[in-house]
Design an enzyme around this catalytic site. Structure first.
Site, PDB file in Angstrom:
ATOM      1  CG  MET A 120      -2.106  -0.909   1.017  1.00 34.86           C
ATOM      2  SD  MET A 120      -3.597  -0.641   1.939  1.00 34.86           S
ATOM      3  CE  MET A 120      -2.894  -0.325   3.605  1.00 34.86           C
ATOM      4  CG  ASN A 153       4.391   5.528   4.312  1.00 37.62           C
ATOM      5  OD1 ASN A 153       5.179   6.206   4.088  1.00 37.62           O
ATOM      6  ND2 ASN A 153       3.873   5.376   5.388  1.00 37.62           N
ATOM      7  CG  LEU A 154       7.327   1.177  -0.848  1.00 32.99           C
ATOM      8  CD1 LEU A 154       7.808   1.027  -2.178  1.00 32.99           C
ATOM      9  CD2 LEU A 154       6.179   0.188  -0.367  1.00 32.99           C
ATOM     10  CG  HIS A 184       7.102  -1.965   2.259  1.00 32.48           C
ATOM     11  ND1 HIS A 184       7.211  -0.750   3.218  1.00 32.48           N
ATOM     12  CD2 HIS A 184       5.848  -2.531   2.631  1.00 32.48           C
ATOM     13  CE1 HIS A 184       5.761  -0.802   3.568  1.00 32.48           C
ATOM     14  NE2 HIS A 184       4.978  -1.890   3.219  1.00 32.48           N
ATOM     15  CD  GLN A 206      -6.256  -3.692   2.887  1.00 31.93           C
ATOM     16  OE1 GLN A 206      -5.938  -4.372   1.523  1.00 31.93           O
ATOM     17  NE2 GLN A 206      -5.352  -3.836   3.757  1.00 31.93           N
ATOM     18  N   GLY A 264       5.259 -10.009   4.104  1.00 31.42           N
ATOM     19  CA  GLY A 264       5.810 -10.324   5.339  1.00 31.42           C
ATOM     20  C   GLY A 264       4.944 -10.978   6.276  1.00 31.42           C
ATOM     21  CE  LYS A 266       4.410  -4.750  10.127  1.00 26.68           C
ATOM     22  NZ  LYS A 266       2.717  -4.381  10.403  1.00 26.68           N
ATOM     23  CG  ASP A 267       0.708  -7.428   8.203  1.00 22.97           C
ATOM     24  OD1 ASP A 267       0.107  -6.673   9.089  1.00 22.97           O
ATOM     25  OD2 ASP A 267       1.479  -6.726   7.375  1.00 22.97           O
TER      26      ASP A 267
END
Length: 285
Positions: free
Chosen positions: A30, A32-33, A37, A61, A151, A153-154
Site C-alpha cells: 500500500m 509509504n515504503l 518492504h 479493507q 511479510g 509481521k501480518d
C-alpha cells in the site's frame, strides 16, 4: 523501472516477459515504503526473473473511522526506493481501475476466507480481511505471478492468503518473509510514522514482551491463560491499550494448548491513537 497504471498494459508486459521464459515474482503493498518492504523486493528478486511491485491503498479493507483518508501517500519517494532496489515494474492502479463498478461492499463481488480470517485482527476490524482477500485475488489475476512475497509481521493476513491461494487454485508460490525490525526490536511498519520519538522507544517493549513469553513457554510453562493475564497487565502498566494478546497454533491459528508444538504469539495494541501489531513464531521442543 517501468511504471504502469492500467491492467491492460500490465497484462501485455507480463505476457511479453513470460513469452521470453521469465518467471514473475510479485510484492503487493500500500506504499509509504520502508526497509521492511524493500527487503520483500530483495526476496522477490531471488525467486523470480522479473519483479513486480504494486502500490494500491485499498479502500475496501479499511473500516469506519480507520485511517484511509490520512494514510500516507508517498509515490515519488516510493518510486526512488524501488528503483534503487532494482524492481522491474511498479503497478500503480487507480481505485476505478481496481474496482470498475465501484467499492460499495453491498454490491461488490467479495472473496471471503472463513476460519483463519476470524478473530484477532479479523475480530477487531470487521470486514478487513474480506477487503484484503478480494484485492489480493484481483491483483493475482492481473499480475499472474509465479511467486508472491508477503511479510510475516501480518501473520494472520499471510495465513488468509495462503488459504485462499490453495483453495482458489492459484498457481502461485506464497513466500513468507521474516519480520524486519528496528535496532530497538520494534517491527517496521508504515504506521510507525505516526509515533513520536519517545513513543517509538516505548513501542519496542512489544517485542521484549513477546520474547519473554516465548522463553517462558520454552521453559515449560503452558498455562496460557495465566501468561496472557500477565502480559495484559504488563501492557497496561506501559500505557498500551491492548486489542488482543493471543497464543495460537501457527498452522491454522486455532488456540494453543499444552500439546501445541508450533506456536505463534500475536498481539495488537494501541499506543496513543496508533494501532501496532507484532508476533513471534517458534517450535516448542
Amino acid at each position: 523501472m517501468l511504471f504502469i497504471e492500467s491492467v491492460e498494459k500490465l497484462r501485455t508486459l507480463i505476457r511479453e516477459q513470460k513469452n521470453k521464459g521469465a518467471s514473475v515474482s510479485f510484492v503487493p503493498t500500500m506504499g509509504n515504503l520502508h526497509e521492511g518492504h524493500l527487503q520483500l523486493i530483495d526476496i522477490a528478486r531471488k525467486h523470480g526473473d522479473f519483479v513486480v511491485c504494486s502500490i494500491f491503498i485499498n479502500p475496501t479493507q479499511f473500516g469506519e473511522g480507520e485511517d484511509f483518508d490520512n494514510y500516507p501517500r508517498t509515490l515519488k519517494g516510493d518510486q526512488e526506493k524501488l528503483e534503487a532496489r532494482q524492481c522491474d515494474l511498479l503497478f500503480y492502479p487507480s481505485v476505478k481501475e481496481m474496482y470498475p463498478t465501484g467499492t460499495d461492499k453491498s454490491k461488490l463481488s467479495i472473496v471471503r476466507v472463513p476460519g483463519v480470517s476470524e478473530g484477532l485482527c479479523g475480530g477487531s476490524r470487521p470486514g478487513h480481511f474480506d477487503g484484503v482477500s478480494t484485492v489480493v485475488s484481483k491483483l493475482f489475476n492481473m499480475v499472474q505471478p509465479d511467486v508472491a512475497v508477503f511479510g510475516e509481521k501480518d501473520f494472520q493476513q499471510l495465513a488468509v492468503i495462503r488459504k485462499l491461494t490453495k483453495e482458489l487454485n492459484f498457481p502461485i508460490e506464497i513466500v513468507g518473509a521474516p519480520i524486519a525490525r528496528e535496532s530497538s526490536g520494534l517491527a517496521m511498519s508504515s504506521r510507525n510514522g505516526y509515533l513520536s520519538t519517545e513513543q517509538k522507544k516505548q513501542a519496542s517493549f512489544l517485542y521484549t514482551l513477546l520474547q519473554k513469553m516465548k522463553e517462558r513457554i520454552e521453559q515449560g510453562e503452558c498455562e496460557f491463560s495465566l501468561l496472557q493475564k500477565e502480559a495484559l497487565s504488563e501492557l497496561e502498566s506501559k500505557e498500551f491499550k491492548t486489542d488482543y494478546f493471543e497464543f495460537r497454533n501457527s498452522e491454522d491459528l486455532s488456540p494453543a494448548n499444552e500439546q501445541s508444538k508450533d506456536i505463534v504469539i500475536l498481539l495488537a495494541a494501541f499506543l496513543g491513537k496508533t494501532r501496532l501489531i507484532d508476533n513471534i513464531a517458534f517450535t516448542r521442543k
